[in-house]
Design a protein around this motif. Sequence first.
Motif, PDB file in Angstrom:
ATOM      1  N   PRO A 106      -5.912  17.249  -0.386  1.00 12.46           N
ATOM      2  CA  PRO A 106      -6.717  17.188   0.830  1.00 12.46           C
ATOM      3  C   PRO A 106      -6.242  16.060   1.742  1.00 12.46           C
ATOM      4  CG  PRO A 106      -7.908  16.156  -0.968  1.00 12.46           C
ATOM      5  CD  PRO A 106      -6.618  16.711  -1.548  1.00 12.46           C
ATOM      6  N   GLN A 107      -6.527  16.193   3.011  1.00 13.75           N
ATOM      7  CA  GLN A 107      -6.157  15.161   3.979  1.00 13.75           C
ATOM      8  C   GLN A 107      -7.002  13.913   3.748  1.00 13.75           C
ATOM      9  OE1 GLN A 107      -4.037  15.262   7.220  1.00 13.75           O
ATOM     10  NE2 GLN A 107      -3.022  16.285   5.533  1.00 13.75           N
ATOM     11  N   PRO A 108      -6.409  12.735   3.916  1.00 14.95           N
ATOM     12  CA  PRO A 108      -7.187  11.504   3.742  1.00 14.95           C
ATOM     13  C   PRO A 108      -8.095  11.242   4.938  1.00 14.95           C
ATOM     14  CG  PRO A 108      -5.001  10.965   4.505  1.00 14.95           C
ATOM     15  CD  PRO A 108      -5.014  12.456   4.264  1.00 14.95           C
ATOM     16  N   PHE A 109      -9.107  10.440   4.703  1.00 14.88           N
ATOM     17  CA  PHE A 109      -9.979   9.953   5.764  1.00 14.88           C
ATOM     18  C   PHE A 109      -9.283   8.724   6.332  1.00 14.88           C
ATOM     19  CE2 PHE A 109     -13.962   7.469   6.878  1.00 14.88           C
ATOM     20  CZ  PHE A 109     -14.255   8.223   7.993  1.00 14.88           C
ATOM     21  N   LEU A 110      -8.865   8.769   7.603  1.00 15.89           N
ATOM     22  CA  LEU A 110      -8.092   7.700   8.218  1.00 15.89           C
ATOM     23  C   LEU A 110      -8.945   6.873   9.172  1.00 15.89           C
ATOM     24  CD1 LEU A 110      -4.742   9.543   9.076  1.00 15.89           C
ATOM     25  CD2 LEU A 110      -5.313   8.205   7.039  1.00 15.89           C
ATOM     26  N   ILE A 111      -8.921   5.559   8.958  1.00 14.62           N
ATOM     27  CA  ILE A 111      -9.678   4.622   9.782  1.00 14.62           C
ATOM     28  C   ILE A 111      -8.707   3.686  10.490  1.00 14.62           C
ATOM     29  CG2 ILE A 111     -11.345   2.726   9.766  1.00 14.62           C
ATOM     30  CD1 ILE A 111     -12.539   4.012   7.223  1.00 14.62           C
ATOM     31  N   LEU A 149      -7.747   3.861  -2.055  1.00 15.54           N
ATOM     32  CA  LEU A 149      -7.773   3.301  -0.700  1.00 15.54           C
ATOM     33  C   LEU A 149      -6.467   2.593  -0.409  1.00 15.54           C
ATOM     34  CD1 LEU A 149      -9.216   2.378   1.940  1.00 15.54           C
ATOM     35  CD2 LEU A 149     -10.123   0.457   0.611  1.00 15.54           C
ATOM     36  N   LEU A 150      -5.802   3.020   0.653  1.00 16.38           N
ATOM     37  CA  LEU A 150      -4.577   2.370   1.133  1.00 16.38           C
ATOM     38  C   LEU A 150      -4.936   1.553   2.362  1.00 16.38           C
ATOM     39  CD1 LEU A 150      -1.514   1.909   1.282  1.00 16.38           C
ATOM     40  CD2 LEU A 150      -1.336   4.121   2.473  1.00 16.38           C
ATOM     41  N   ILE A 151      -4.557   0.280   2.353  1.00 21.32           N
ATOM     42  CA  ILE A 151      -4.817  -0.614   3.478  1.00 21.32           C
ATOM     43  C   ILE A 151      -3.478  -1.137   3.988  1.00 21.32           C
ATOM     44  CG2 ILE A 151      -5.984  -2.706   4.255  1.00 21.32           C
ATOM     45  CD1 ILE A 151      -7.749  -2.436   1.678  1.00 21.32           C
ATOM     46  N   ILE A 175       5.462   5.239   2.679  1.00 19.92           N
ATOM     47  CA  ILE A 175       6.070   5.459   1.352  1.00 19.92           C
ATOM     48  C   ILE A 175       4.992   5.461   0.270  1.00 19.92           C
ATOM     49  CG2 ILE A 175       7.569   4.406  -0.397  1.00 19.92           C
ATOM     50  CD1 ILE A 175       9.344   3.466   2.009  1.00 19.92           C
ATOM     51  N   ILE A 176       4.098   4.495   0.341  1.00 20.10           N
ATOM     52  CA  ILE A 176       2.998   4.443  -0.637  1.00 20.10           C
ATOM     53  C   ILE A 176       2.133   5.689  -0.513  1.00 20.10           C
ATOM     54  CG2 ILE A 176       0.878   3.236  -1.299  1.00 20.10           C
ATOM     55  CD1 ILE A 176       2.332   0.612  -0.423  1.00 20.10           C
ATOM     56  N   TYR A 177       1.796   6.061   0.706  1.00 15.91           N
ATOM     57  CA  TYR A 177       0.971   7.250   0.922  1.00 15.91           C
ATOM     58  C   TYR A 177       1.593   8.482   0.257  1.00 15.91           C
ATOM     59  CZ  TYR A 177      -1.040  11.385   2.823  1.00 15.91           C
ATOM     60  OH  TYR A 177      -1.609  12.631   2.904  1.00 15.91           O
ATOM     61  N   CYS A 178       2.857   8.728   0.519  1.00 16.89           N
ATOM     62  CA  CYS A 178       3.515   9.938   0.018  1.00 16.89           C
ATOM     63  C   CYS A 178       3.554   9.992  -1.514  1.00 16.89           C
ATOM     64  CB  CYS A 178       4.933  10.044   0.582  1.00 16.89           C
ATOM     65  SG  CYS A 178       4.967  10.406   2.347  1.00 16.89           S
ATOM     66  N   GLY A 179       3.675   8.854  -2.152  1.00 14.46           N
ATOM     67  CA  GLY A 179       3.748   8.831  -3.605  1.00 14.46           C
ATOM     68  C   GLY A 179       2.403   8.741  -4.304  1.00 14.46           C
ATOM     69  N   TRP A 180       1.350   8.427  -3.564  1.00 15.11           N
ATOM     70  CA  TRP A 180       0.057   8.129  -4.183  1.00 15.11           C
ATOM     71  C   TRP A 180      -1.083   9.003  -3.673  1.00 15.11           C
ATOM     72  CZ3 TRP A 180      -3.803   3.965  -2.745  1.00 15.11           C
ATOM     73  CH2 TRP A 180      -4.620   3.618  -3.827  1.00 15.11           C
ATOM     74  N   LEU A 181      -0.997   9.488  -2.445  1.00 19.10           N
ATOM     75  CA  LEU A 181      -1.995  10.337  -1.795  1.00 19.10           C
ATOM     76  C   LEU A 181      -3.419   9.772  -1.899  1.00 19.10           C
ATOM     77  CD1 LEU A 181      -0.655  13.861  -2.800  1.00 19.10           C
ATOM     78  CD2 LEU A 181      -0.249  12.591  -0.678  1.00 19.10           C
ATOM     79  N   PRO A 182      -3.664   8.655  -1.202  1.00 20.19           N
ATOM     80  CA  PRO A 182      -4.996   8.061  -1.235  1.00 20.19           C
ATOM     81  C   PRO A 182      -6.036   8.968  -0.577  1.00 20.19           C
ATOM     82  CG  PRO A 182      -3.687   7.059   0.487  1.00 20.19           C
ATOM     83  CD  PRO A 182      -2.764   7.960  -0.283  1.00 20.19           C
ATOM     84  N   HIS A 183      -7.285   8.762  -0.950  1.00 17.90           N
ATOM     85  CA  HIS A 183      -8.398   9.496  -0.351  1.00 17.90           C
ATOM     86  C   HIS A 183      -8.742   8.936   1.027  1.00 17.90           C
ATOM     87  CE1 HIS A 183      -9.241   9.722  -4.796  1.00 17.90           C
ATOM     88  NE2 HIS A 183      -9.130  10.983  -4.464  1.00 17.90           N
ATOM     89  N   VAL A 184      -8.581   7.618   1.175  1.00 18.13           N
ATOM     90  CA  VAL A 184      -8.973   6.908   2.390  1.00 18.13           C
ATOM     91  C   VAL A 184      -7.872   5.916   2.740  1.00 18.13           C
ATOM     92  CG1 VAL A 184     -10.708   5.373   3.432  1.00 18.13           C
ATOM     93  CG2 VAL A 184     -11.409   7.042   1.698  1.00 18.13           C
ATOM     94  N   ALA A 185      -7.660   5.705   4.033  1.00 17.75           N
ATOM     95  CA  ALA A 185      -6.698   4.689   4.471  1.00 17.75           C
ATOM     96  C   ALA A 185      -7.260   3.949   5.680  1.00 17.75           C
ATOM     97  CB  ALA A 185      -5.359   5.327   4.820  1.00 17.75           C
TER      98      ALA A 185
END
Length: 126
Positions: A79-84, A9-11, A44-54
Motif C-alpha cells: 500500500p502507499q505510505p501516508f506522507l507528511i 516510520l521513515l523520517i 533508498i531506505i523507502y524502496c528497501g523497507w516500505l514504511p507505512h508513514v513518512a
Amino acid sequence: MSVVHTTRLLIADDDPDQLAALATFFGHHRFDIRTASNAAEAFIIYCGWLPHVAIFDIEMPGGGGRGLSRAIREYAAQPQPFLIALSGLSSLSEPSRSLDAGFDRHFTKPAQLPVLLAEIAFRKGG
C-alpha cells in the motif's frame, strides 16, 4: 493515544537536531523508525523497507521532500505510505504545493508533535 506498535516510520530531515527530536518522540510511541539526512538516502531506505508513514522536510539535499514524494508516488508500491510534509516554508501556497507533489498532509515547523502523532493515529485507525 494508541498507535499500532508495528508502524514503520521513515523520517528525513537535513537538520540533525530536528531529525533527533522527531526520532526520539516517535520512538517513545513505539514506532519502528528509520532516518535519513537527505532525499536520496530516504528514497533508498523507502524502496528497501516500505514504511507505512513518512515525514519529510521540504528543503533538504538530494531533491528535497517534494521530489522525494513524487518519486515515492511514482514507485507505486502498495500500500502507499501516508506522507507528511514538514517545512519551515510558511507562505500560503506551501500546503497546496506539497499536496500537489503527493503529500497527504503539510505541517509548518515548528509542528506540534502530539498533533503529528494524532494525525498518524487517525490515519492508521488507532
